[in-house]
Structure formats: structure tokens, C-alpha cells
Write an enzyme that holds these catalytic residues in place. Structure first.
Site, mmCIF file in Angstrom:
data_model
loop_
_atom_site.group_PDB
_atom_site.id
_atom_site.type_symbol
_atom_site.label_atom_id
_atom_site.label_comp_id
_atom_site.label_asym_id
_atom_site.label_seq_id
_atom_site.Cartn_x
_atom_site.Cartn_y
_atom_site.Cartn_z
ATOM 1 N N ASN A 2 -20.634 -4.283 64.295
ATOM 2 C CA ASN A 2 -21.806 -3.502 63.894
ATOM 3 C C ASN A 2 -22.397 -2.727 65.054
ATOM 4 O OD1 ASN A 2 -21.330 -4.748 61.480
ATOM 5 N ND2 ASN A 2 -23.231 -5.933 61.417
ATOM 6 N N HIS A 32 -33.579 43.944 51.200
ATOM 7 C CA HIS A 32 -32.999 43.943 49.857
ATOM 8 C C HIS A 32 -31.655 44.680 49.823
ATOM 9 C CE1 HIS A 32 -36.914 42.515 48.381
ATOM 10 N NE2 HIS A 32 -37.436 43.441 49.157
ATOM 11 N N SER A 34 -2.680 41.818 53.100
ATOM 12 C CA SER A 34 -2.524 41.457 51.700
ATOM 13 C C SER A 34 -1.068 41.170 51.404
ATOM 14 C CB SER A 34 -3.017 42.598 50.806
ATOM 15 O OG SER A 34 -2.579 42.429 49.479
ATOM 16 N N LYS A 52 -4.178 46.911 53.333
ATOM 17 C CA LYS A 52 -5.363 46.071 53.434
ATOM 18 C C LYS A 52 -5.520 45.462 54.825
ATOM 19 C CE LYS A 52 -7.892 44.983 50.722
ATOM 20 N NZ LYS A 52 -7.730 43.871 49.752
ATOM 21 N N ASN A 94 -8.143 42.552 55.727
ATOM 22 C CA ASN A 94 -9.180 41.721 55.124
ATOM 23 C C ASN A 94 -9.967 40.938 56.171
ATOM 24 O OD1 ASN A 94 -8.314 42.493 52.534
ATOM 25 N ND2 ASN A 94 -6.741 40.891 52.541
ATOM 26 N N GLU A 150 -15.409 36.133 56.133
ATOM 27 C CA GLU A 150 -15.646 35.560 54.813
ATOM 28 C C GLU A 150 -15.737 34.040 54.886
ATOM 29 O OE1 GLU A 150 -13.344 39.082 52.300
ATOM 30 O OE2 GLU A 150 -12.369 37.150 52.620
ATOM 31 N N GLN A 162 -20.026 3.164 56.715
ATOM 32 C CA GLN A 162 -18.699 3.666 57.064
ATOM 33 C C GLN A 162 -18.539 5.117 56.638
ATOM 34 O OE1 GLN A 162 -15.101 1.092 56.738
ATOM 35 N NE2 GLN A 162 -14.487 2.530 55.139
ATOM 36 N N LYS A 219 -18.768 8.733 59.043
ATOM 37 C CA LYS A 219 -17.819 9.319 59.988
ATOM 38 C C LYS A 219 -17.116 10.555 59.463
ATOM 39 C CE LYS A 219 -17.290 4.729 61.743
ATOM 40 N NZ LYS A 219 -18.262 4.316 60.700
#
Length: 444
Positions: free
Chosen positions: A105, A151, A272, A278, A280, A285, A317, A320
């Protein structure tokens, strides 16, 4: 001889075992075992010969663990029992003396405290590296204008340097929270035993000094049941990850063709499987998506601790895996954010064109009327009417505002004045941004 007549059910063994994930605590378990062995000998609880045999055995155990040759056994429930078993195999029966005056413990609480402190300090270093990358980028793009948004609508122009520095101040708060988490590991749990203390005259202060703790936990019950420092780390990590998610979200938007404000480095993007053109922003993200994962770990551990009776319960336990995954995830996110910021190529012309929209100078026109004595709410209404007229007629704001408000309006609508008029402390005027940069450099 065992307390139990029946063997454990295999499903219970799988549920109960933590060796699959807590084995990463081995450096801390070996370090505290060394300190404990030295203390036992210093207090006359074991002989100096026993101490030397224990230390030699621990050296051998550490070498196996470090080299990846440690022979884990099917019955190893956790890293603590695995180390003790192997120590006894290597050193003989004296290995069984190591557990004198300690319990799993207080042992596990000590290991987790050491791990958490190490993780928090590493987090501070990684956050500092990102702060430095942002500060460097701010200096390189000191006077590059772009629209500021509310906004997600164009609101008022700012300098890119000012925008990037906003993240520096977020991260400075993250550093403070991580340092606080490290400070909360200052009390040594070892020596508390299972919950009530131990039946030996131990020297917990000596163990604390060797392991880098500032003092010993003053209450044995609290010592074995305390996981506040894990909650503190997870709280700091969750907030930091949330900040990184905001940075990632902006990099995703800014790297689209629709915005076109930045091109992210190839090292942090992907292609892609079907569309050759592409590029990305996957890393950015993932900064968005990883944040709620860490936040969930914080919530889950609060759930584990909620209404948990004192002292130790097997529920603990479950601290962890939440801690380990949060540490690993935050480290990856900080590395990704630092790499993207350091390698980002901002597009000055595209940002400047977006910041040239005269409508984002509407507040400056209202302030012009305020300086002439018009109450701000009235000025706001006047300029709102001019904006509506410009939008409805498809004309630039200047064509509507200058006839209505005079030549001073033309001066206000000069692009540089929109930025340099924000002279208040913490504003986007260049001399204020330079003040921020000085403060940021001082922090670093």
C-alpha cells in the site's frame, strides 16, 4: 500455507493483475527499494551483510529490467511482487527481508508519487519548448496583420504576433499547474505500512531525503489513500490539452484553402489514400481529439475516488492507466504542437487581404464619434446603420462613412491605424506586442 483453500479463478486473476501496465513503475520501485534497504540497515533492522546482498540483487534486477531480459512470471500480480520474487531468486532467502516494515500500500503510493513528479517536471519542459516556439514565431511575424475573430466572424484586426502570444500566456498557466502537481508529491508515503504505521523504529526522513521528497506524510491513513497528486496532474494535463485543442482547431481552419493563412510542415501532415492533391492537417486535428481523452481520464479518476472509504481499496489500482495514458498523450500532443508551430509557413498576403476588410474597422469609427462627444451606444447605432447601407449597396464602407462622418473617417479607415490605435496595455499595437515579447522572453 495460504489463507485460501481454493485457487483464484483465472478471470479474477486477469481482473486483479496490474503487471500488464504498472511494470513501467519499475525504475521507481527499484529506487525506493534501495532506499528502504539502506534505511533498514542503518536502523539495525537488518544487518549490513543483508543490506549489501539486497543492493547487489537489486542491481541485477535493474539490469534485467533495463535490458528487457527480466523473466516475468505468470503469477506476477504487479511490478512490486515481480521485483521481490526475482530478487529472492537472485539473492536467496535474504530477498524476503526487503519487505520488512513496508506494505504494498505505501510502496505503490510512493512509486506513483515518484512517477507523477517525473511526469509533471517533463511536462513543464515540453510546455516551455512550445512556448519558445510560439515566441520565436511571434518575433518572425511581428507586424503581419490578420483578422481577429469572435463567433468565427471577422471582428477586429490584430497582428499575428499578438495572436500567437495569446497561447504563450495560456501555456504559462499550464506550467504553473504542472509545477503545482509536482509540488503535491512532496510527502513520502513509504513507511506508513498498510495503513497504521509499522512495528519498527524506521527513519522515514532518511528515505525521503534519498528519494527527493521534502518531508514524510504525517498521517499513515492519508499516506496510503492519497491520490490527490494524480488528480492534480490530470487536471493540469486536461487544461493544457484543451489549450492545445484550440491551437489545433485554428491550424486546421487556417490551413484550408478557404482561409489560406498557413501551410503546415510536411512532417506533421498526411495525404489521402485516393486524392493525390490532399495535404491533411492530421496532427492538428488530433490535437482537437486527444483533449477530451485526457479530460475523460480526469473524470474517471474522480469517479474512482468518489465516496471511497479509507484507507486502501483495490479501486485505487485504476489510477495508473488513467495517469499513464494521460502522460503519454500529453507528451505526444505537445511535441506535435511544437513541431507544427516551428515549421508553419504563414501567408502574409492572404492574411493581409482578409484583414483589409473595412468592415472590421467599424468599432474604430464608433470610437471616433465617442471622441467627438457622442455616447458609445448612440455611436454604435450610427455606425451600424452605415455598415448596413454599405452592405446593402455593395459599396466599401469608406464610400458611405466619409461623406457622413467627414475626412477623419478616412484616416480611421487607413489599415495601419486599425491596429496601431489599440494602445491599451495588452493590446495589439506594435509597441504593446513588443512589451509582451519581452515578458515572454523573460519567462523562458
Amino acid at each position: 500455507m495460504s489463507r485460501f483453500r481454493e485457487p483464484q479463478d483465472p478471470a479474477f486473476q486477469a481482473l486483479n493483475a496490474s503487471i500488464g501496465f504498472d511494470r513501467r513503475l519499475w525504475p521507481h520501485d527499484v529506487a525506493q527499494s534501495r532506499a528502504h534497504a539502506r534505511m533498514l540497515a542503518a536502523q539495525g533492522i537488518v544487518s549490513s551483510e543483508d543490506r549489501d546482498a539486497l543492493l547487489a540483487g537489486l542491481d541485477a534486477v535493474e539490469a534485467e529490467l533495463r535490458e528487457g531480459t527480466f523473466p516475468f512470471a505468470p503469477d506476477d500480480e504487479d511490478i512490486h511482487m515481480a521485483v521481490e520474487r526475482r530478487l529472492t531468486e537472485l539473492a536467496g532467502p535474504v530477498g524476503g527481508k526487503l519487505h520488512t516494515a513496508r506494505s504494498r500500500n505505501d510502496q505503490v503510493a510512493t512509486d506513483v508519487a515518484l512517477f507523477t513528479r517525473e511526469a509533471a517536471v517533463a511536462g513543464v519542459e515540453a510546455v516551455t519548448a512550445l512556448m519558445a516556439a510560439l515566441t520565436d514565431a511571434a518575433e518572425r511575424h511581428l507586424d503581419w496583420p490578420l483578422p481577429g475573430y469572435t463567433h468565427l466572424q471577422r471582428a477586429q484586426p490584430v497582428y499575428l504576433s499578438h495572436h500567437l502570444l495569446a497561447y504563450v500566456w495560456m501555456l504559462e498557466r499550464d506550467r504553473a499547474r504542472l509545477r503545482f502537481a509536482a509540488e503535491q508529491t512532496a510527502a513520502l508515503p513509504l513507511g506508513a505500512g498498510a495503513l497504521a504505521g509499522v512495528n519498527f523504529d524506521t527513519d522515514r526522513g532518511a528515505v525521503a531525503a534519498e528519494l527527493g521528497f521534502e518531508h514524510v506524510a504525517p498521517n499513515s491513513i492519508d499516506a496510503v489513500s492519497n491520490r490527490d497528486f494524480v488528480l492534480d496532474y490530470l487536471g493540469a494535463a486536461a487544461t493544457c490539452a484543451t489549450h492545445l485543442s484550440r491551437l489545433g482547431g485554428e491550424l486546421v481552419l487556417w490551413s484550408t484553402e478557404e482561409f489560406g493563412f498557413v501551410e503546415l510542415p510536411d512532417a506533421w501532415t498526411s495525404g489521402s489514400s485516393i486524392m493525390p492533391q490532399k495535404k491533411n492537417p492530421d496532427a492538428a486535428e488530433l490535437l482537437r481529439a486527444k483533449a477530451p481523452r485526457i479530460v475523460a481520464h480526469l473524470g474517471a479518476l474522480h469517479g474512482v475516488m468518489h465516496a471511497l472509504p479509507l484507507t486502501y481499496n483495490k479501486d485505487l489500482q485504476e489510477d495508473k492507466e488513467h495517469l499513464f495514458d494521460a502522460v503519454d498523450t500529453l507528451a505526444l500532443c505537445l511535441a506535435a504542437a511544437t513541431g507544427m508551430v516551428a515549421g508553419a509557413r504563414f501567408r502574409r498576403e492572404r492574411m493581409a487581404a482578409a484583414a483589409a476588410d473595412e468592415l472590421i474597422a467599424a468599432t474604430d469609427l464608433a470610437d471616433l464619434l465617442v471622441r467627438r462627444g457622442t455616447p458609445f451606444r448612440d455611436a454604435h447605432g450610427v455606425v451600424a446603420g452605415l455598415v448596413r447601407e454599405a452592405v446593402d449597396s455593395g459599396r466599401p464602407l469608406a464610400e458611405v462613412a466619409v461623406p457622413a462622418l467627414g475626412e477623419e473617417a478616412a484616416q480611421v479607415l487607413e489599415r495601419s491605424s486599425w491596429l496601431e490605435s489599440k494602445v491599451s496595455e495588452g493590446g495589439t499595437a506594435l509597441h504593446r506586442v513588443r512589451e509582451q515579447l519581452e515578458r515572454a522572453r523573460a519567462l523562458l
